[in-house]
Design an enzyme around this catalytic site. Structure first.
Site, mmCIF file in Angstrom:
data_model
loop_
_atom_site.group_PDB
_atom_site.id
_atom_site.type_symbol
_atom_site.label_atom_id
_atom_site.label_comp_id
_atom_site.label_asym_id
_atom_site.label_seq_id
_atom_site.Cartn_x
_atom_site.Cartn_y
_atom_site.Cartn_z
ATOM 1 N N SER A 148 -66.778 20.145 24.305
ATOM 2 C CA SER A 148 -66.005 21.311 23.882
ATOM 3 C C SER A 148 -64.919 21.607 24.898
ATOM 4 O O SER A 148 -65.102 21.417 26.103
ATOM 5 C CB SER A 148 -66.920 22.532 23.734
ATOM 6 O OG SER A 148 -66.171 23.706 23.504
ATOM 7 N N HIS A 185 -86.656 16.894 1.995
ATOM 8 C CA HIS A 185 -85.880 18.070 1.572
ATOM 9 C C HIS A 185 -85.563 18.971 2.769
ATOM 10 O O HIS A 185 -85.379 20.183 2.608
ATOM 11 C CB HIS A 185 -86.622 18.880 0.504
ATOM 12 C CG HIS A 185 -87.071 18.065 -0.663
ATOM 13 N ND1 HIS A 185 -86.267 17.803 -1.746
ATOM 14 C CD2 HIS A 185 -88.250 17.425 -0.904
ATOM 15 C CE1 HIS A 185 -86.925 17.052 -2.618
ATOM 16 N NE2 HIS A 185 -88.128 16.801 -2.120
#
EC number: 4.2.1.2
Length: 438
Positions: free
Chosen positions: A291, A160
């Site tokens: 980037s 989870h």
């Protein structure tokens, strides 16, 4: 080429052309049919030889620019068949100085209804055999090697997306190696079903206007050319239903789903370097800038490209489900689309498997100390004393850990000695079955 020239007015013109492998398979099929018809005395040998020579050109990719009709056409694939018939007839005529007819000669003993369902299966089997199966073996090998290399590297387990009991990086990688091994076996099993070819069924599966031995002889000739072990199908089934190809599509979807999961886990482990997990390095991903505005940034570009491939393969499987339902009675109406999609899926997922193996998994470097530090600081370690003190008391200790108390301090409050605590916190004992606290 009367049919090929007229058809674009009625078909779609999306620019979606049949892939090389399907054109190749049509060449293999037309070559095989011409030889068999000549051997049976049903086709003039000189005409048959010219068809065989033209079919070889199609097989070798010399005529690809002449296979122009769109994938989005009549549901039987008649457009593809007639485009191929007319191209072969034109080239064969130039070779023989005879008038080779696209229907009377190239398509003799055949119908679009049996040739195209046959060709897309030949294409699928060839593409899976030559690309997918080696790519699966490659990623299985890469994962197994890394699993062995990192079999003792302990890291925090997470369920989870929350802290859980420790595992090893090797254990995580072995899960994916095992998954892809099962999928390799699944594809191999399905392939035997896809190898059943309906050639010889002509228009409705009965075989009218073809020789009684045509199906068996043509398949034998296809096997001589390809070595892929095709066999006769129940023609009525394989012309109206594409369930075998849908099974293959589903297997490709399963590979894509597991590859997506692997990619997501790798992205998370590579996150950072300062505000993410930073559990692994991927040196190859530093070869291009991540980037256009942030200098020095690197991103998991190969992994993300793989995620996009996986999404596309899953989407094409959904399209195949719908296309496989098209049609009534004797013939499927989803044949050209399913054929195109299957070959595309195989190409896409094979490329992703190959590059994930070579550029990501093979070069993966574990940040061992970072993984160990996360594992030792996980509040889930309270689970190791739960069998001794009980679930309720263990839960109370867990709350203390969440407030900043170390597990060592909590265990001391329970009366454990430092020596006992060291034994309990031996993480190597926490990644296999057993009751370490006893």
């Amino acid at each position: 080429m009367k049919y090929t020239d007229t058809a674009p007015k009625l078909f779609m013109n999306t620019g979606t052309k049949f892939p090389r492998r399907i054109i190749w398979s049509m060449g293999v099929l037309k070559k095989s049919c011409a030889k068999v018809n000549a051997d049976l005395g049903l086709l003039d040998k000189k005409i048959a030889d010219s068809i065989i020579k033209a079919s070889d050109d199609l097989i070798d990719g010399k005529l690809d620019d002449k296979i122009v009709l769109d994938v989005f056409q009549t549901g039987s694939g008649t457009g593809l068949n007639m485009n191929v018939n007319e191209v072969i007839a034109e080239v064969a005529s130039s070779y023989s100085n005879l008038k080779v007819h696209p229907n009377d000669h190239v398509n003799f003993g055949q119908s679009s209804n049996d040739t195209v369902p046959t060709a897309i299966r030949i294409a699928a089997v060839a593409e899976v055999t030559n690309r997918l199966l080696p790519a699966l073996q490659q990623i299985i090998s890469s994962l197994n090697k890394k699993a062995e290399e990192y079999k003792d590297v302990i890291k925090a387990g997470r369920t989870h997306l929350r802290d859980a009991l420790p595992v090893t990086l090797g254990q995580e990688l072995s899960a994916y190696a095992d998954a892809f091994q099962h999928e390799h076996e699944q594809v191999m099993n399905i392939l035997e079903y896809v190898k059943e070819l309906p050639i010889g069924g002509t228009a409705t599966g009965t075989g009218l206007n073809s020789h009684p031995e045509f199906q068996e002889r043509v398949i034998n000739e296809i096997n001589r050319i390809t070595g892929l072990g095709f066999k006769p199908a129940n023609r009525f089934r394989a012309m109206r239903l594409l369930t075998d190809l849908l099974l293959l599509s589903g297997a490709l979807r399963n590979i894509a789903v597991d590859l997506y999961r692997l990619g997501q886990d790798i992205r998370l482990m590579f996150s950072g370097p300062l505000t993410g997990l930073n559990e692994i390095d991927l040196p190859t991903q530093e070869e291009i800038a991540g980037s256009s505005i942030m200098p020095g940034k690197t991103n998991p570009v190969t992994v993300e490209a793989t995620l996009l491939i996986s999404a596309q393969v899953v989407g094409l499987d959904h399209a195949n489900q719908f296309a496989s339902m098209l049609g009534e009675f004797e013939l499927s109406m989803g044949i050209p689309l399913v054929g195109y999609n299957i070959v595309t899926q195989v190409n896409f997922i094979s490329e992703a498997l190959e590059k994930m193996s070579r550029l990501v998994i093979d070069g993966m470097v574990a940040n061992v100390e970072k993984m160990k530090r996360y594992a030792e600081s996980s509040p889930s370690l309270i689970t190791i004393v739960s069998p001794v003190i009980g679930y309720d008391k263990a839960t109370e200790i867990g709350k203390k850990l969440n407030k900043g108390m170390s597990i060592r301090e909590a265990l001391r409050e329970l009366g454990y000695s430092d020596n006992e605590i060291n034994k309990i916190l031996d993480l190597s004992k926490l990644v296999k079955p057993g009751f370490t606290a006893k």
